[in-house]
Design an enzyme around this catalytic site. Structure first.
Site, short mmCIF file in Angstrom:
data_model
loop_
_atom_site.label_atom_id
_atom_site.label_comp_id
_atom_site.label_asym_id
_atom_site.label_seq_id
_atom_site.Cartn_x
_atom_site.Cartn_y
_atom_site.Cartn_z
CG ASP A 1 5.02 -2.86 8.18
OD1 ASP A 1 4.57 -3.21 6.90
OD2 ASP A 1 4.60 -1.53 8.29
CD1 TRP B 1 -0.57 10.13 3.97
CD2 TRP B 1 -2.27 9.96 2.79
NE1 TRP B 1 -1.23 11.18 4.05
CE2 TRP B 1 -2.40 11.04 3.56
CE3 TRP B 1 -3.43 9.40 2.06
CZ2 TRP B 1 -3.60 11.68 3.53
CZ3 TRP B 1 -4.51 10.20 2.15
CH2 TRP B 1 -4.53 11.27 2.86
CG ASN C 1 -2.69 8.39 -6.08
OD1 ASN C 1 -2.22 8.05 -7.08
ND2 ASN C 1 -2.45 7.98 -4.90
CE1 TYR D 1 -0.61 5.22 -0.50
CE2 TYR D 1 -2.77 6.43 -0.40
CZ TYR D 1 -1.59 6.14 -0.77
OH TYR D 1 -1.09 6.76 -2.13
NE ARG D 2 0.38 0.85 9.21
CZ ARG D 2 1.74 0.57 9.35
NH1 ARG D 2 2.33 -0.09 8.56
NH2 ARG D 2 2.30 1.35 10.11
CD GLU E 1 -2.99 5.32 -8.73
OE1 GLU E 1 -4.00 5.99 -9.14
OE2 GLU E 1 -2.03 5.47 -8.30
C1 LIG Z 1 -0.67 -5.20 1.77
C2 LIG Z 1 0.22 -3.96 1.59
C3 LIG Z 1 0.20 -2.78 2.42
C4 LIG Z 1 0.63 -1.38 2.02
N1 LIG Z 1 0.43 -0.61 3.02
C5 LIG Z 1 1.13 0.54 2.84
C6 LIG Z 1 0.92 1.72 3.78
O1 LIG Z 1 0.42 1.41 5.09
N2 LIG Z 1 1.54 2.77 3.40
C7 LIG Z 1 1.99 3.07 2.25
O2 LIG Z 1 2.26 4.13 2.04
N3 LIG Z 1 2.33 2.07 1.37
C8 LIG Z 1 1.56 0.84 1.53
N4 LIG Z 1 1.74 -0.04 0.54
C9 LIG Z 1 2.37 0.22 -0.63
C10 LIG Z 1 1.54 1.13 -1.47
O3 LIG Z 1 0.23 0.49 -1.76
C11 LIG Z 1 2.03 1.26 -3.09
O4 LIG Z 1 3.54 1.75 -2.78
C12 LIG Z 1 1.15 2.02 -3.92
O5 LIG Z 1 2.00 2.10 -5.32
C13 LIG Z 1 1.12 3.46 -3.36
O6 LIG Z 1 0.24 4.20 -4.24
P1 LIG Z 1 0.69 5.75 -4.86
O7 LIG Z 1 1.92 5.41 -5.78
O8 LIG Z 1 -0.53 6.15 -5.68
O9 LIG Z 1 0.69 6.71 -3.64
C14 LIG Z 1 1.20 -1.52 0.72
C15 LIG Z 1 1.15 -2.42 -0.32
C16 LIG Z 1 0.61 -3.56 0.27
C17 LIG Z 1 0.95 -4.74 -1.01
MN LIG Z 2 -0.52 6.94 -7.45
#
Ligand SMILES: Cc1cc2nc3c(=O)[nH]c(=O)nc-3n(C[C@H](O)[C@H](O)[C@H](O)COP(=O)(O)O)c2cc1C
Ligand SMILES: [Mn+2]
Length: 500
Positions: free
Chosen positions: A297, A200, A182, A186-187, A248
């Protein structure tokens, strides 16, 4: 391959060259502090003052972030035009059309159909990530005590932020049960030279891997690798709302029409994009949580402090002259609006595949993606609007949508003024609003509990007799054609055209 040449950007710097050529990037040669100052400069240049935000300020390359030798790239994807450049299309709908092409492949019946499908399947196969022996991300390798995250110009974005945050990481993990990869964005809050937070959120795939590993009581750790800066599509792949266990990197290969080159990590059994600018390798301890935040945020408010896992960096591999890619979230619209907008356009055909009655959807910037989705449907049976609300609340990340407004097919959901007008006219609030309970976005600070709360659907379609509406529904006012034609004929004579 659609008759187009394979011209995928190899890495981030090739994209920077292109942006500069297109007049979409400005260099900042003066020294600017990554502590708050870069945010303020980026906000002044990049924020749109109008709505809808179609085209705003350029990408910025800060050549001399204070306290670091590494240049910083920001607002890279902050306009529709730059998104189109990233995907190498004239309009985002072209990406959607390609996805639709694949989705439309029907299960072959006979031998002839099967043979006809082969080229498409071969094309799909040609996008699988490609393992390579080495890559630019290995030019410099530092392990153990030599690792120092503070060498990078990591931003403190807003005054009340709990510290510096890596905001544009690609976080790689493996499902401990299936071994499937995956990648999520995630920041990561930087605690010290070798430790960060791992934010996450609970419904995200990285968090699920963490929970699975915990449940199976493995040796107390889950391997994690983080790539920062790669070719633009790979960078964006971290935000794609695709199903769990769908890779991805495979999707990125499909979107860029060329496989992503992956290289093995030095210290853990994961692979990362070989052309990345910077790679952090390490692990998350399954028994460790630490306070993360606050963080300014994308809701425009600070996320409160919370307990999140901790990432221990055991090795950094990077280019000799890396570029540090980052972004800022804050009061909307920001760069992430354009990322979300691209996702919205690209995934519309995927939603339509399952729900063909969906004509269009919109997520206005002020709705921060999870707060508002407007859906236009071709209504064909009583209660149809409510069925679509429930459909949205059962889809991947769309399940977190706090407010869903469903309108008829003839409402232009891209026009917020029209949606407001027609929605408010179409509802009897007590009758047409529906509440449900369920998972909500972690960032929703108004929910009764973190991650759990209520959602609202508004049925703003015309009401039918079969739905118990026994009054006539009025027509929308428009002038008739005969009159319009007559006035067209009279027009010049009337002398009413404005001069200049
Ligand atoms: C700039 C930006 C920052 C993000 N920060 C976070 C974060 O800190 N934690 C989180 O869970 N998702 C964050 N997201 C959203 C996830 O990247 C997004 O939901 C992604 O699809 C998660 O991948 P996954 O579905 O494989 O878990 C962020 C998105 C963007 C565009
Ligand atoms: Mn995913």
């Amino acid at each position: 391959m659609d008759g187009e040449a394979c011209v995928g950007y190899r890495d981030l710097r090739e994209f920077v060259v292109r942006l500069e050529k297109e007049g979409e990037l400005k260099r900042v040669r003066a020294e600017v502090d990554p502590i708050l100052e870069i945010t303020e400069v980026a906000q002044r240049v990049a924020r749109s003052k109008t709505r809808p935000a179609q085209s705003v300020g350029p990408a910025l390359l800060f050549e001399k972030p204070k306290g670091s030798k590494v240049p910083l790239l920001i607002n890279t994807f902050g306009s529709v035009r730059r998104m189109e450049l990233a995907f190498e299309v004239d309009k985002l709908e072209d990406v959607a059309a390609r996805i639709q092409g694949f989705l439309k492949m029907e299960t072959p019946q006979g031998l002839f159909d099967k043979i006809k499908m082969l080229p498409k399947l071969a094309e799909l196969g040609s996008f699988f990530p490609k393992s390579v022996k080495s890559g630019a991300c290995k030019e410099v390798i530092r392990k153990g005590a030599a690792v120092n995250l503070l060498e990078f110009p990591i931003l403190k974005c807003w005054p009340q932020d709990g510290g510096r945050f890596i905001t544009f990481p690609l976080v790689f993990t493996k499902n401990p049960e299936t071994g499937k990869r995956n990648v999520g964005m995630y920041r990561m809050q930087v605690y010290d030279e070798r430790t960060t937070g791992m934010h996450w959120q609970t419904q995200k795939h990285g968090a699920e891997h963490f929970r699975r590993a915990r449940a199976s009581g493995r040796d107390g750790r889950i391997d994690v690798a983080v790539a920062i800066g790669a070719d633009p599509v790979t960078c964006l792949a971290g935000i794609l709302p695709i199903p769990p266990d769908l890779d991805e990197m495979m999707f990125a290969g499909f979107l860029r029409r060329e496989p992503v080159e992956m290289v093995a990590c030095e210290t853990c059994p994961l692979e990362v994009p070989a052309q990345a600018e910077i790679v952090l390798e390490g692990y998350v301890d399954l028994s460790e949580l630490r306070v993360e935040g606050p963080f300014g945020d994308h809701t425009g408010f600070y996320s409160l402090e919370g307990e999140y896992p901790v990432f221990h960096v055991t090795c950094v591999t990077q280019r000799r002259d890396p570029l540090y890619l980052t972004t800022i979230v804050g009061p909307p619209p920001q760069e992430d609006f354009f990322m979300g907008h691209a996702v919205e356009r690209i995934f519309l055909p995927v939603m339509q595949m399952q729900y063909p009655e969906i004509v269009d959807i919109a997520m206005p910037a002020e709705g921060i993606f999870h707060n508002l989705m407007i859906v236009a449907i071709r209504k064909s049976y009583p209660g149809h609007a409510r069925k679509i609300m429930n459909a949205i609340w059962s889809l991947g990340q769309a399940m977190l949508t706090k407010v869903v407004i469903v309108v008829d097919h003839d409402v232009n959901v891209q026009n917020w003024h029209e949606v407001t007008w027609k929605t408010l006219c179409a509802i009897d609030p007590e009758r047409d609003v529906q509440f449900v309970l369920g998972p909500v976005d972690t960032l929703d600070h108004a929910a009764r509990r973190q991650d759990f709360g209520s959602k609202m659907g508004i049925d703003a379609t015309r009401k039918w007799a079969s739905e118990g509406f026994d009054r006539p529904w009025p027509d929308e006012i428009t002038m008739n054609e005969v009159t319009k034609q007559r006035v067209n004929g009279l027009w010049r004579e009337l002398g009413l055209d404005r001069k200049g």
